[in-house]
Design an enzyme around this catalytic site. Structure first.
Site, mmCIF file in Angstrom:
data_model
loop_
_atom_site.group_PDB
_atom_site.id
_atom_site.type_symbol
_atom_site.label_atom_id
_atom_site.label_comp_id
_atom_site.label_asym_id
_atom_site.label_seq_id
_atom_site.Cartn_x
_atom_site.Cartn_y
_atom_site.Cartn_z
ATOM 1 N N ASN A 112 1.116 -4.550 -24.686
ATOM 2 C CA ASN A 112 -0.113 -4.613 -25.805
ATOM 3 C C ASN A 112 -0.471 -3.137 -25.577
ATOM 4 O OD1 ASN A 112 -3.002 -4.613 -24.972
ATOM 5 N ND2 ASN A 112 -1.780 -5.584 -23.219
ATOM 6 N N PHE A 116 -8.909 -2.158 -26.604
ATOM 7 C CA PHE A 116 -10.296 -2.341 -26.634
ATOM 8 C C PHE A 116 -11.134 -2.843 -28.006
ATOM 9 C CE2 PHE A 116 -11.417 -0.410 -22.277
ATOM 10 C CZ PHE A 116 -10.746 -1.217 -21.663
ATOM 11 N N ASN A 141 -16.249 -9.036 -18.802
ATOM 12 C CA ASN A 141 -15.585 -8.027 -18.273
ATOM 13 C C ASN A 141 -15.773 -6.840 -19.323
ATOM 14 O OD1 ASN A 141 -13.073 -5.883 -18.838
ATOM 15 N ND2 ASN A 141 -12.029 -7.321 -17.482
ATOM 16 N N SER A 177 -7.256 -0.451 -17.773
ATOM 17 C CA SER A 177 -6.314 -0.691 -18.934
ATOM 18 C C SER A 177 -5.843 0.795 -19.267
ATOM 19 C CB SER A 177 -7.357 -0.951 -20.078
ATOM 20 O OG SER A 177 -6.862 -0.853 -21.296
ATOM 21 N N ASN A 179 -4.841 1.551 -21.882
ATOM 22 C CA ASN A 179 -5.065 1.762 -23.515
ATOM 23 C C ASN A 179 -6.107 2.562 -23.799
ATOM 24 O OD1 ASN A 179 -2.210 0.247 -24.035
ATOM 25 N ND2 ASN A 179 -3.526 -1.665 -23.662
ATOM 26 N N THR A 180 -6.852 3.063 -23.098
ATOM 27 C CA THR A 180 -8.116 3.643 -23.259
ATOM 28 C C THR A 180 -7.887 5.141 -22.649
ATOM 29 O OG1 THR A 180 -9.514 1.987 -23.744
ATOM 30 C CG2 THR A 180 -10.615 4.262 -23.261
ATOM 31 N N LYS A 219 -11.427 -4.364 -11.773
ATOM 32 C CA LYS A 219 -10.230 -4.740 -11.932
ATOM 33 C C LYS A 219 -9.347 -3.616 -11.894
ATOM 34 C CE LYS A 219 -7.434 -7.117 -15.610
ATOM 35 N NZ LYS A 219 -7.513 -8.068 -16.481
ATOM 36 N N THR A 247 -3.847 -7.926 -10.635
ATOM 37 C CA THR A 247 -4.137 -6.641 -11.430
ATOM 38 C C THR A 247 -4.212 -6.585 -12.842
ATOM 39 O OG1 THR A 247 -1.745 -6.144 -11.924
ATOM 40 C CG2 THR A 247 -2.414 -5.789 -9.630
ATOM 41 N N ASN A 248 -4.271 -5.286 -13.602
ATOM 42 C CA ASN A 248 -4.298 -5.482 -15.079
ATOM 43 C C ASN A 248 -2.799 -5.230 -15.581
ATOM 44 O OD1 ASN A 248 -4.828 -4.605 -17.679
ATOM 45 N ND2 ASN A 248 -6.616 -3.845 -16.945
ATOM 46 N N GLY A 270 3.327 -10.199 -17.780
ATOM 47 C CA GLY A 270 4.223 -11.541 -17.642
ATOM 48 C C GLY A 270 5.288 -11.314 -16.529
#
Ligand SMILES: Cc1cc2nc3c(=O)[nH]c(=O)nc-3n(C[C@H](O)[C@H](O)[C@H](O)COP(=O)(O)O)c2cc1C
Length: 347
Positions: A112, A116, A141, A177, A179-180, A219, A247-248, A270
């Site tokens: 993904n 956010f 979170n 994350s 993705n930021t 996190k 973890t992330n 996963g």
């Protein structure tokens, strides 16, 4: 009865975000009708005390599935001992353009790059205010808006703490994350030191005002070197962090790089993340002992995956991708495995 094996092929024909929305809406409806209540009873069977909070059981929902707190009742009815909603940012933001969520069914994985997408902290607060009495633990979170300059990141987390401190049992500071842009730089050196010092001070100020000390959890990413992990752990202790989510998602796609979806950018979750995340838990536990509780997350698709996290030193576990591939029965399967283990330990 476990209907998920029948529903999954239908859901997997839809694009992942549509399937996600339909599932959560159905869950919400079911919660209003009340048919999930037997699972709710089971939730209360394995109480654990962590961070001064009493968790009815140690199996939780990981952040990102209910970013806006719109489905809390339905999700709690599935039997979770705790839910972590968010990531939420001070202002609403759309996230990255779709497609931004990809299934890799053969690998039991997701990639993904949501970025956010969320309705902002005020929306979440209004949801939490309407929640009423609850018998599960609720974490929020917190993240930073994409357009908040890096040097102002602490302001976003502080605002989040302030807005939810009367409503949440704990907050998680998400600095992992992928993705930021720039977010993960907050995990290292002076940036981490300054951020945690600022949040610790802010927490003290809130405690003086309200009389309650809000537990702060951080996190972390699974992509740290042992040395980076050690430095982080020292920093967590210096600034009175109360727990770590490990973890992330991972930015290492080597396990799935041979598949077309494996080449999409974003965080991988996963089954391919499982052993790496467990190794981080084990390493962190070796450094911290019982000084800080570890909430293990990453690649739990079977009860034995959860047991391996506890064996590595985790006090609690969280699920995300496992729910997509195995459905909510995974929660009760883990609780049953814990019960069996407890019985054989005491027998
Ligand atoms: C679609 C998706 C969205 C996610 N969004 C967030 C998020 O907003 N905040 C966060 O801290 N983690 C987020 N995560 C990461 C999960 O909480 C979890 O740490 C990660 O997926 C590893 O666990 P899993 O292998 O059980 O999925 C997201 C994961 C997925 C798959």
């Amino acid at each position: 009865m476990n209907l998920y094996p029948l529903l999954r092929p239908l859901l997997f024909r839809l694009d992942p975000e549509t399937a996600h929305r339909i599932t959560l809406s159905a869950l919400d409806l079911a919660a209003q009708l009340g048919p999930l209540n037997p699972l709710r009873q089971r939730r209360l069977e394995h109480p654990v005390e962590v961070m001064g909070l009493r968790f009815p059981n140690p199996v939780g929902l990981a952040a990102g599935l209910d970013k806006n707190g719109d489905y809390i009742r339905g999700l709690a009815d599935l039997g979770f001992g705790f839910l972590e909603v968010g990531t939420v940012t001070p202002r609403p933001q759309p996230g990255n353009p779709p497609p931004r969520l990809f299934r890799l069914p053969e690998a039991e994985a997701l990639i993904n790059r949501m970025g956010f997408n969320n309705a902002g902290i005020d929306h979440l607060v209004s949801r939490l205010e309407r929640l009423g009495p609850r018998d599960f633990i609720l974490g929020v979170n917190l993240g930073k808006n994409k357009d908040t300059p890096q040097e102002r990141a602490a302001d976003d987390y502080r605002l989040g703490m302030e807005k939810v401190h009367a409503l949440a049992d704990y907050v998680t500071i998400n600095i992992s994350s992928p993705n930021t842009p720039g977010l993960r730089d907050l995990q290292y050196g002076e940036a981490l030191e300054d951020l945690l010092a600022a949040l610790d001070r802010h927490r003290d100020r809130l405690a003086q005002r309200s009389g309650r000390r809000l537990p702060l959890v951080v996190k972390i990413a699974p992509d740290l070197t042992p040395e980076q992990l050690r430095r982080q752990a020292d920093c967590f202790l210096r600034h009175h962090v109360d727990g770590v989510v490990a973890t992330n998602t991972t930015i290492d796609h080597s396990a799935v790089a041979h598949r077309p979806a494996g080449r999409e950018s974003g965080g991988l979750s996963g089954a391919p993340l499982r052993d790496r995340a467990t190794a981080v838990v084990r390493q962190l536990h070796a450094i911290l002992g019982d000084a800080l509780p570890i909430i293990a997350c990453g690649g739990i698709l079977r009860p034995e995956d959860a047991l391996a996290k506890f064996e590595a030193g985790a006090k609690l576990v969280q699920l995300y991708t496992g729910l997509v591939y195995r459905g909510p029965a995974l929660i009760t399967e883990i609780l049953a495995a814990l019960k069996r283990q407890r019985a054989s330990d005491s027998g």
